[in-house]
Write a protein that holds these residues in place. Structure first.
Motif, PDB file in Angstrom:
ATOM      1  N   HIS A  31     -33.346  20.800  54.405  1.00 43.60           N
ATOM      2  CA  HIS A  31     -32.020  21.353  54.093  1.00 43.60           C
ATOM      3  C   HIS A  31     -32.121  22.689  53.345  1.00 43.60           C
ATOM      4  O   HIS A  31     -31.577  23.695  53.789  1.00 43.60           O
ATOM      5  N   HIS A  32     -32.809  22.677  52.194  1.00 45.58           N
ATOM      6  CA  HIS A  32     -32.863  23.904  51.386  1.00 45.58           C
ATOM      7  C   HIS A  32     -33.555  25.025  52.168  1.00 45.58           C
ATOM      8  O   HIS A  32     -33.046  26.148  52.261  1.00 45.58           O
ATOM      9  N   ALA A  33     -34.696  24.709  52.766  1.00 42.91           N
ATOM     10  CA  ALA A  33     -35.416  25.722  53.553  1.00 42.91           C
ATOM     11  C   ALA A  33     -34.559  26.212  54.718  1.00 42.91           C
ATOM     12  O   ALA A  33     -34.571  27.406  55.058  1.00 42.91           O
ATOM     13  N   GLY A  34     -33.800  25.311  55.313  1.00 41.61           N
ATOM     14  CA  GLY A  34     -32.932  25.674  56.436  1.00 41.61           C
ATOM     15  C   GLY A  34     -31.858  26.665  56.015  1.00 41.61           C
ATOM     16  O   GLY A  34     -31.545  27.613  56.749  1.00 41.61           O
ATOM     17  N   TYR A  35     -31.287  26.454  54.828  1.00 41.57           N
ATOM     18  CA  TYR A  35     -30.269  27.396  54.331  1.00 41.57           C
ATOM     19  C   TYR A  35     -30.882  28.786  54.108  1.00 41.57           C
ATOM     20  O   TYR A  35     -30.250  29.805  54.382  1.00 41.57           O
ATOM     21  N   VAL A  36     -32.117  28.817  53.598  1.00 47.42           N
ATOM     22  CA  VAL A  36     -32.780  30.114  53.376  1.00 47.42           C
ATOM     23  C   VAL A  36     -32.979  30.831  54.720  1.00 47.42           C
ATOM     24  O   VAL A  36     -32.645  32.013  54.857  1.00 47.42           O
ATOM     25  N   ASP A  37     -33.487  30.111  55.721  1.00 45.10           N
ATOM     26  CA  ASP A  37     -33.721  30.721  57.035  1.00 45.10           C
ATOM     27  C   ASP A  37     -32.415  31.218  57.655  1.00 45.10           C
ATOM     28  O   ASP A  37     -32.348  32.327  58.187  1.00 45.10           O
ATOM     29  N   LYS A  38     -31.395  30.364  57.593  1.00 47.72           N
ATOM     30  CA  LYS A  38     -30.111  30.756  58.206  1.00 47.72           C
ATOM     31  C   LYS A  38     -29.489  31.940  57.471  1.00 47.72           C
ATOM     32  O   LYS A  38     -28.856  32.798  58.088  1.00 47.72           O
ATOM     33  N   LEU A  39     -29.662  31.975  56.148  1.00 47.97           N
ATOM     34  CA  LEU A  39     -29.141  33.115  55.379  1.00 47.97           C
ATOM     35  C   LEU A  39     -29.837  34.398  55.828  1.00 47.97           C
ATOM     36  O   LEU A  39     -29.181  35.413  56.086  1.00 47.97           O
ATOM     37  N   ASN A  40     -31.156  34.354  55.921  1.00 44.26           N
ATOM     38  CA  ASN A  40     -31.889  35.557  56.326  1.00 44.26           C
ATOM     39  C   ASN A  40     -31.479  35.999  57.725  1.00 44.26           C
ATOM     40  O   ASN A  40     -31.334  37.195  57.988  1.00 44.26           O
ATOM     41  N   ASN A  41     -31.257  35.036  58.626  1.00 40.19           N
ATOM     42  CA  ASN A  41     -30.778  35.399  59.967  1.00 40.19           C
ATOM     43  C   ASN A  41     -29.399  36.041  59.910  1.00 40.19           C
ATOM     44  O   ASN A  41     -29.139  37.050  60.563  1.00 40.19           O
ATOM     45  N   ALA A  42     -28.514  35.446  59.095  1.00 45.41           N
ATOM     46  CA  ALA A  42     -27.144  35.963  59.009  1.00 45.41           C
ATOM     47  C   ALA A  42     -27.111  37.363  58.410  1.00 45.41           C
ATOM     48  O   ALA A  42     -26.199  38.138  58.688  1.00 45.41           O
ATOM     49  N   LEU A  43     -28.116  37.680  57.578  1.00 47.03           N
ATOM     50  CA  LEU A  43     -28.128  38.974  56.894  1.00 47.03           C
ATOM     51  C   LEU A  43     -28.836  40.056  57.692  1.00 47.03           C
ATOM     52  O   LEU A  43     -28.774  41.226  57.311  1.00 47.03           O
ATOM     53  N   SER A  44     -29.507  39.683  58.778  1.00 46.51           N
ATOM     54  CA  SER A  44     -30.293  40.696  59.478  1.00 46.51           C
ATOM     55  C   SER A  44     -29.364  41.792  59.980  1.00 46.51           C
ATOM     56  O   SER A  44     -28.329  41.534  60.586  1.00 46.51           O
ATOM     57  N   GLY A  45     -29.708  43.026  59.637  1.00 56.11           N
ATOM     58  CA  GLY A  45     -28.875  44.162  60.024  1.00 56.11           C
ATOM     59  C   GLY A  45     -27.795  44.501  59.018  1.00 56.11           C
ATOM     60  O   GLY A  45     -27.111  45.506  59.136  1.00 56.11           O
ATOM     61  N   MET A  46     -27.614  43.651  57.997  1.00 53.72           N
ATOM     62  CA  MET A  46     -26.598  43.962  56.991  1.00 53.72           C
ATOM     63  C   MET A  46     -27.225  44.692  55.808  1.00 53.72           C
ATOM     64  O   MET A  46     -28.372  44.447  55.460  1.00 53.72           O
ATOM     65  N   ALA A  47     -26.441  45.571  55.188  1.00 59.46           N
ATOM     66  CA  ALA A  47     -26.961  46.355  54.067  1.00 59.46           C
ATOM     67  C   ALA A  47     -26.800  45.574  52.765  1.00 59.46           C
ATOM     68  O   ALA A  47     -25.797  45.701  52.076  1.00 59.46           O
ATOM     69  N   VAL A  48     -27.749  44.746  52.470  1.00 64.13           N
ATOM     70  CA  VAL A  48     -27.679  43.985  51.213  1.00 64.13           C
ATOM     71  C   VAL A  48     -28.925  44.241  50.364  1.00 64.13           C
ATOM     72  O   VAL A  48     -29.265  43.459  49.498  1.00 64.13           O
ATOM     73  N   GLU A  49     -29.601  45.381  50.652  1.00 67.43           N
ATOM     74  CA  GLU A  49     -30.803  45.731  49.899  1.00 67.43           C
ATOM     75  C   GLU A  49     -30.527  45.687  48.408  1.00 67.43           C
ATOM     76  O   GLU A  49     -29.475  46.105  47.954  1.00 67.43           O
ATOM     77  N   ASP A  50     -31.478  45.201  47.669  1.00 66.62           N
ATOM     78  CA  ASP A  50     -31.420  45.221  46.207  1.00 66.62           C
ATOM     79  C   ASP A  50     -30.359  44.310  45.603  1.00 66.62           C
ATOM     80  O   ASP A  50     -30.112  44.354  44.410  1.00 66.62           O
ATOM     81  N   MET A  51     -29.689  43.521  46.419  1.00 68.75           N
ATOM     82  CA  MET A  51     -28.729  42.580  45.844  1.00 68.75           C
ATOM     83  C   MET A  51     -29.446  41.319  45.416  1.00 68.75           C
ATOM     84  O   MET A  51     -30.297  40.809  46.142  1.00 68.75           O
ATOM     85  N   THR A  52     -29.087  40.831  44.246  1.00 69.79           N
ATOM     86  CA  THR A  52     -29.607  39.508  43.881  1.00 69.79           C
ATOM     87  C   THR A  52     -28.784  38.472  44.633  1.00 69.79           C
ATOM     88  O   THR A  52     -27.698  38.768  45.154  1.00 69.79           O
ATOM     89  N   LEU A  53     -29.294  37.250  44.646  1.00 65.15           N
ATOM     90  CA  LEU A  53     -28.571  36.177  45.320  1.00 65.15           C
ATOM     91  C   LEU A  53     -27.213  35.951  44.648  1.00 65.15           C
ATOM     92  O   LEU A  53     -26.205  35.741  45.325  1.00 65.15           O
ATOM     93  N   GLU A  54     -27.177  36.052  43.324  1.00 60.62           N
ATOM     94  CA  GLU A  54     -25.905  35.879  42.592  1.00 60.62           C
ATOM     95  C   GLU A  54     -24.893  36.949  43.003  1.00 60.62           C
ATOM     96  O   GLU A  54     -23.721  36.651  43.224  1.00 60.62           O
ATOM     97  N   GLU A  55     -25.364  38.192  43.103  1.00 64.96           N
ATOM     98  CA  GLU A  55     -24.465  39.276  43.511  1.00 64.96           C
ATOM     99  C   GLU A  55     -23.964  39.067  44.939  1.00 64.96           C
ATOM    100  O   GLU A  55     -22.793  39.303  45.240  1.00 64.96           O
ATOM    101  N   LEU A  56     -24.862  38.589  45.789  1.00 60.55           N
ATOM    102  CA  LEU A  56     -24.476  38.343  47.181  1.00 60.55           C
ATOM    103  C   LEU A  56     -23.412  37.247  47.255  1.00 60.55           C
ATOM    104  O   LEU A  56     -22.463  37.343  48.054  1.00 60.55           O
ATOM    105  N   ILE A  57     -23.532  36.224  46.431  1.00 59.05           N
ATOM    106  CA  ILE A  57     -22.551  35.134  46.400  1.00 59.05           C
ATOM    107  C   ILE A  57     -21.173  35.674  46.021  1.00 59.05           C
ATOM    108  O   ILE A  57     -20.175  35.431  46.702  1.00 59.05           O
ATOM    109  N   VAL A  58     -21.131  36.440  44.930  1.00 56.56           N
ATOM    110  CA  VAL A  58     -19.849  36.964  44.435  1.00 56.56           C
ATOM    111  C   VAL A  58     -19.247  37.949  45.445  1.00 56.56           C
ATOM    112  O   VAL A  58     -18.050  37.902  45.754  1.00 56.56           O
ATOM    113  N   GLU A  59     -20.099  38.822  45.989  1.00 55.17           N
ATOM    114  CA  GLU A  59     -19.648  39.862  46.924  1.00 55.17           C
ATOM    115  C   GLU A  59     -19.149  39.255  48.248  1.00 55.17           C
ATOM    116  O   GLU A  59     -18.098  39.637  48.756  1.00 55.17           O
ATOM    117  N   SER A  60     -19.891  38.299  48.795  1.00 58.16           N
ATOM    118  CA  SER A  60     -19.483  37.715  50.081  1.00 58.16           C
ATOM    119  C   SER A  60     -18.208  36.877  49.902  1.00 58.16           C
ATOM    120  O   SER A  60     -17.375  36.805  50.804  1.00 58.16           O
TER     121      SER A  60
END
Ligand code: MN3
Length: 199
Positions: A31-60
């Motif tokens: 489950h946890h590993a699956g969420y990490v993989d799916k997140l990375n797939n969902a982010l491919s091509g998106m400009a989220v460089e240098d964002m922490t996971l916390e920032e990504l949560i709030v921003e998304s």
């Protein structure tokens, strides 16, 4: 940008008998590993460089990008959950946290009873949280559905428990309350909660 699956803070069988090695294998490695993989797939091509996971949560959340929010929050929530538990649990010592628990709930035992009630009562999948509200200077307990995360409301999580069925079904079947009792009676990492409060 690639997010990584963080190491577990203990061995897969360290939380037995409350949480079995088998549950941990499914929960962390699938489950946890699956969420990490799916997140990375969902982010491919998106400009989220240098964002922490916390920032990504709030921003998304702010941008109503539900697909990214759900995955980012589930990655964060699971890492936070693993650290909310420890096989070397020791009682909560005199601390600012204990004073706040006394003020907000009238003591540690009433707080734990309420935590159990809220976690058991969450309808469907979700999480139960012990939170600090910096604006009120007070603690609260709440349950959130699915991936929902209190960071989006400016609240500071101190502890969490996963109440999705995958967290307990192999060990307890439908008896969510028995799982919650086990975690909150045997495994709470108070040191982590104290650190989170002072962050
Ligand atoms: Mn889970």
């Amino acid at each position: 940008m690639q997010f990584h699956l963080p190491d577990l803070p203990y061995a897969l069988d360290a939380l037995e008998p409350v949480i079995s090695r088998r549950t941990m294998q499914h929960h962390y490695e699938k489950h946890h590993a699956g969420y990490v993989d799916k997140l990375n797939n969902a982010l491919s091509g998106m400009a989220v460089e240098d964002m922490t996971l916390e920032e990504l949560i709030v921003e998304s959340f702010r941008k109503e990008n539900t697909a990214v929010f759900n995955l980012a929050a589930q990655v964060w929530n699971h890492t936070f959950y693993w650290h909310s538990m420890t096989p070397d649990a020791s009682p909560l010592e005199d601390s600012l946290l204990l004073s706040l628990i006394d003020e907000s709930f009238g003591g540690l035992d009433p707080m734990l009873s309420k935590f159990k009630e809220i976690a058991s009562g969450q309808f469907g999948s979700g999480w139960a949280w012990l939170l600090y509200d910096p604006k009120q200077g007070a603690l609260s307990l709440t349950a959130t559905g699915n991936a929902q995360n209190p960071l989006t409301e400016g609240l500071k999580p101190l502890l969490t428990i996963d109440v999705w069925e995958h967290a307990y079904y192999l060990d307890y079947q439908q008896d969510r309350a028995a799982y919650i009792d086990g975690v909150l009676d045997e495994l709470v990492n108070w040191e982590y909660a104290v650190q989170n409060l002072s962050r």
